[in-house]
Write an enzyme that holds these catalytic residues in place. Structure first.
Site, PDB file in Angstrom:
ATOM      1  N   GLY A  82       0.802  -1.209   0.000  1.00 59.86           N
ATOM      2  CA  GLY A  82       0.000   0.000   0.000  1.00 59.86           C
ATOM      3  C   GLY A  82       0.834   1.257   0.000  1.00 59.86           C
ATOM      4  N   LYS A 101      13.730  -0.548  -2.866  1.00 61.24           N
ATOM      5  CA  LYS A 101      12.409  -0.322  -2.280  1.00 61.24           C
ATOM      6  C   LYS A 101      12.146   1.176  -2.243  1.00 61.24           C
ATOM      7  CE  LYS A 101      10.181  -0.919   2.244  1.00 61.24           C
ATOM      8  NZ  LYS A 101      10.368  -1.563   3.568  1.00 61.24           N
ATOM      9  N   ASP A 202       6.773  -8.261  13.207  1.00 62.73           N
ATOM     10  CA  ASP A 202       5.918  -8.711  12.111  1.00 62.73           C
ATOM     11  C   ASP A 202       6.525  -9.934  11.431  1.00 62.73           C
ATOM     12  OD1 ASP A 202       3.742  -8.780  10.435  1.00 62.73           O
ATOM     13  OD2 ASP A 202       4.482  -7.254   9.061  1.00 62.73           O
TER      14      ASP A 202
END
Length: 799
Positions: A82, A101, A202
């Protein structure tokens, strides 16, 4: 500091590993609304993700900007979330493929405050990731901003993430040996990152890569998908949780509790459960039900799904999935030992009394681990279930950030600065770090001095953030040749950190270690040795002999011992550190190679040039394989190979090597770069060794002219070149010209270094030798006597 590993005569940023080929992008077994999946490495040919994007008619964020900073050429998209995209790219400077990135803009009219937070966290993420040097963690090569877009350059991995492996296997579990091997390797990587004070928060199958050579790496420092209300329950069940993924979140994450390294162990338990059985521990379609399962439900034993699993693996994973952090393995090292004993069948040692590590809440700086954090901020409560404070983890980052809420505890009655001011100062501090990383040390120093002054006014002189800025001021001073000023600055930092944190705190020890380095810069090697030894004793006592910071200190101590002339001690210590780093990090890890480089240097000083040559060649070959033949660190090792060849009388080989090295240095850094000129100096020296003195003098004259123009007439490198001209003229019988140059060198060294400095005395000795060759024996004898008297006065031995 890790980023400041000493090479032969200067510190240098650690190099990185670069795998070769790449693999194909495959979808995760579950939706991935939280960030980028398998971001470090995943494509084949033009990339399946790119072909799908083209079919959907998407426009890539940086499609019009194919070349970033005139270096990274974007080729195709290999991942998208996103808030970001990951591209396969080519590093034009080094000729290797990398993953880039990029942080994307947030919608047509992004919220500036929210975007600013994301950008700052992206910067922090880059700094944290770049500081991690372990074979089980994805390597970060570079970070910067191009036309308003932040980017992060990472290694491109050849492998599949665990979700893809499960998909390839038809959602059936992986073979038992693979599960055990993955568990052991991830535990090892987590042990390292947790020692650095970093918690992933995560961990999931999509964030763990298994390379084609069997290596397992933790990756994905992801960018979270934003929402208009990231802390609300509605976002929990739709767009996603910013701080973790529901199937792999620990109960304390879900309940907004204190999160430390044991939360990662819980997430790893979920991952191992899934790859061992084919399903996660709470395999439910509704995210809310999954979260409640983590909080309230005991998972079924793994062998109820798959009977052939070994009992030890069942026990280990269920222990990892304990609801209370205190009931899980103490740390990743404990976990790794349990796996090893289960795998080998060895009997573990009898447990003794243990002290659990002190932990700290998420989002607090490392210095709060010994403090009371005060009242914890809780998240929104919905349906009786407290939610995490999602604003503390918008990027699912590996967390080491500061929390302004902790500041009043150390400020007393000082007025509380606004969060906006603290955020601005943190951003400017990061800018200073980035300038330093790019080599702009003067500009970095100006930024850090300004931030330090403002932080001292807002937070106080002994606040950790103020001292952090002071630390960076000292570092920039040491890098710009102002060692005396750097010593004073580091002294202030040491005093402040000892008062605020204690003498054995890692940040205090880091400042003392930098102080020792600066003492070495000033030639005060005995004082440097005393400080290194004291820091090492503290690190071994508090961290253990094999902790990365302890090994770094032992490396620096070995470096300094060589400067004290204690060559055997230096060699022995450097050899021990190299062996330890090989065992812990691997033979080709940058830190291992840096220490082996030091081993080779000491071997040369000991006159063991054959051994030095072999070691330098091994380092050069390893760096060429991982960094590329044209990388500066590879070229540094090749330069030392040339020195060794020359010392062994193999001038022709050395000459050939230096010719190639000059070409490579010129291509990479330019003709006037200091390292290019050093290579040309080596070329000239070896021309002389081959008795090609006219060519040698010509080369030395050219190098001297460039150094005089760029460095100044009295710079040490300029004087070395001028002396080399004089040496060549002497061999050509042109002693009168040589005498003029020798006197210039000696006079300049007297002005800059003093009359009794060893280099000055060497210059006067050269002058006396030249007078002798000219038949001016009386003058020569008088000068020899003056040199001898100065040597006796100084207490230096005759060379």
């Amino acid at each position: 500091m890790l980023r400041r590993v000493p090479s032969r005569l200067r510190r240098q940023l650690p190099p990185e590993h670069i795998p070769g080929a790449v693999a194909r992008l495959g979808p995760d077994s579950r939706p991935d609304p939280y960030g980028l999946r398998g971001q470090a490495a995943i494509l084949d040919g033009p990339g399946r993700a790119q072909r799908q994007a083209k079919r959907r008619g998407r426009q890539h964020t940086m499609a019009e900007t194919r070349l970033i900073q005139s270096r990274y050429r974007l080729l195709d998209v290999i991942g998208r979330g996103g808030m970001g995209e990951v591209w396969r790219a080519r590093d034009e400077a080094l000729g290797r493929q990398v993953a880039v990135k990029c942080l994307k803009p947030v919608g047509p009219q992004p919220d500036r405050s929210f975007t600013g937070i994301l950008r700052e966290r992206f910067r922090r993420e880059a700094r944290v990731a770049a500081a991690l040097q372990h074979r089980g963690v994805t390597v970060v090569h570079d970070f910067g901003e191009h036309e308003g877009v932040l980017y992060l350059v990472m290694e491109l991995l050849d492998g599949r993430n665990l979700s893809q492996l499960l998909e390839d296997n038809g959602q059936r579990p992986l073979p038992v040996p693979d599960v055990v091997d993955i568990a052991e390797q991830v535990a090892d990587a987590l042990g390292y990152t947790h020692e650095q004070g970093i918690v992933h928060r995560d961990l999931k199958p999509a964030n763990i890569m298994r390379l084609t050579d069997g290596t397992v790496k933790i990756c994905d420092f992801g960018i979270a998908r934003p929402g208009h209300d990231v802390g609300s329950a509605s976002r929990l069940t739709s767009a996603g949780v910013a701080m973790g993924t529901p199937h792999y979140m620990s109960p304390e994450q879900i309940s907004g509790g204190d999160v430390d390294h044991r939360s990662d162990l819980y997430s790893l338990g979920c991952v191992l459960y899934e790859i061992a059985t084919g399903v996660p521990p709470f395999d439910l379609d509704d995210a809310w039900a999954v979260l409640v399962g983590h909080r309230d439900t005991r998972p079924e034993p793994l062998r109820s799904h798959r009977a052939e699993l070994p009992g030890f693996l069942d026990r280990v994973v269920l222990d990892l999935l304990a609801k209370s952090p205190g009931e899980r393995p103490t740390d990743a090292g404990d976990l790794r030992r349990r796996i090893r004993y289960g795998r080998t069948g060895d009997r573990p040692p009898e447990p003794g009394p243990t002290t659990r590590p002190t932990t700290r809440p998420p989002g607090l700086p490392s210095w709060t681990h010994a403090m009371t954090a005060g009242r914890r901020a809780t998240g929104t409560v919905a349906a009786g279930l407290p939610l995490p404070d999602h604003s503390a983890g918008l990027t699912s980052e590996w967390t080491t950030g500061t929390d302004p809420r902790a500041l009043p505890a150390v400020r007393g009655e000082r007025p509380t600065p606004s969060p906006e001011l603290l955020s601005t100062l943190a951003d400017r501090h990061g800018t200073g770090l980035d300038l330093g990383r790019l080599g702009h040390w003067e500009e970095a120093g100006e930024v850090h001095r300004a931030v330090a002054a403002e932080r001292e006014h807002a937070l106080g002189p002994d606040h950790p953030d103020t001292l952090s800025s002071r630390y960076e001021v000292g570092f920039t001073l040491s890098r710009t040749g102002r060692a005396d000023d750097a010593l004073r600055e580091f002294g202030r930092v040491v005093d402040g950190r000892e008062r605020a944190l204690g003498p054995d705190h890692p940040e205090t020890l880091a400042a003392r270690q930098e102080t020792a380095y600066v003492l070495g810069q000033l030639g005060r090697h005995f004082e440097a040795h005393q400080m290194y030894a004291a820091v090492l004793a503290s690190r071994e006592r508090t961290m253990g002999r094999d902790h990365p910071d302890t090994l770094r200190c032992r490396h620096n101590l070995a470096f300094n011992l060589a400067r004290l002339g204690r060559l055997e001690d230096s060699y022995r210590l450097a050899h021990e550190v190299a062996d330890a780093r090989t065992r812990l990090l691997g033979a080709t890890h940058p830190d291992t190679l840096a220490t082996r480089y030091e081993v080779a240097y000491t071997l040369g000083r000991l006159g063991r040039w054959e051994d030095a040559l072999r070691t330098y060649r091994e380092v050069a070959q390893a760096r060429a394989a991982s960094l590329g033949a044209g990388h500066p660190e590879t070229l540094s090792a090749r330069y030392e190979v040339g020195i060794s060849l020359g010392r062994l009388g193999r001038g022709a080989e050395a000459l050939e090597l230096y010719r190639a090295l000059v070409q490579d240095r010129t291509r990479v850094s330019g003709p006037a770069d200091a390292e290019t000129l050093r290579a040309r100096h080596g070329l000239g020296v070896n021309l002389g060794r081959m008795a090609r003195w006219e060519e040698a003098v010509g080369e030395a004259r050219q190098v001297c002219a460039i150094r005089e123009r760029t460095l100044g007439p009295d710079h040490p490198d300029t004087l070395v070149s001028r002396r080399e001209i004089a040496v060549g003229l002497g061999w050509l019988g042109r002693w009168t010209e040589a005498l003029t140059l020798y006197r210039q060198v000696a006079d300049a060294r007297t002005r800059v270094l003093g009359a009794d400095h060893p280099d000055t005395l060497t210059g006067r000795n050269d002058e006396a030798h030249c007078l002798e060759q000219l038949g001016r024996r009386t003058e020569a004898v008088e000068l020899y006597r003056q040199v001898a008297a100065l040597r006796r006065q100084r207490g230096a031995p005759r060379p």
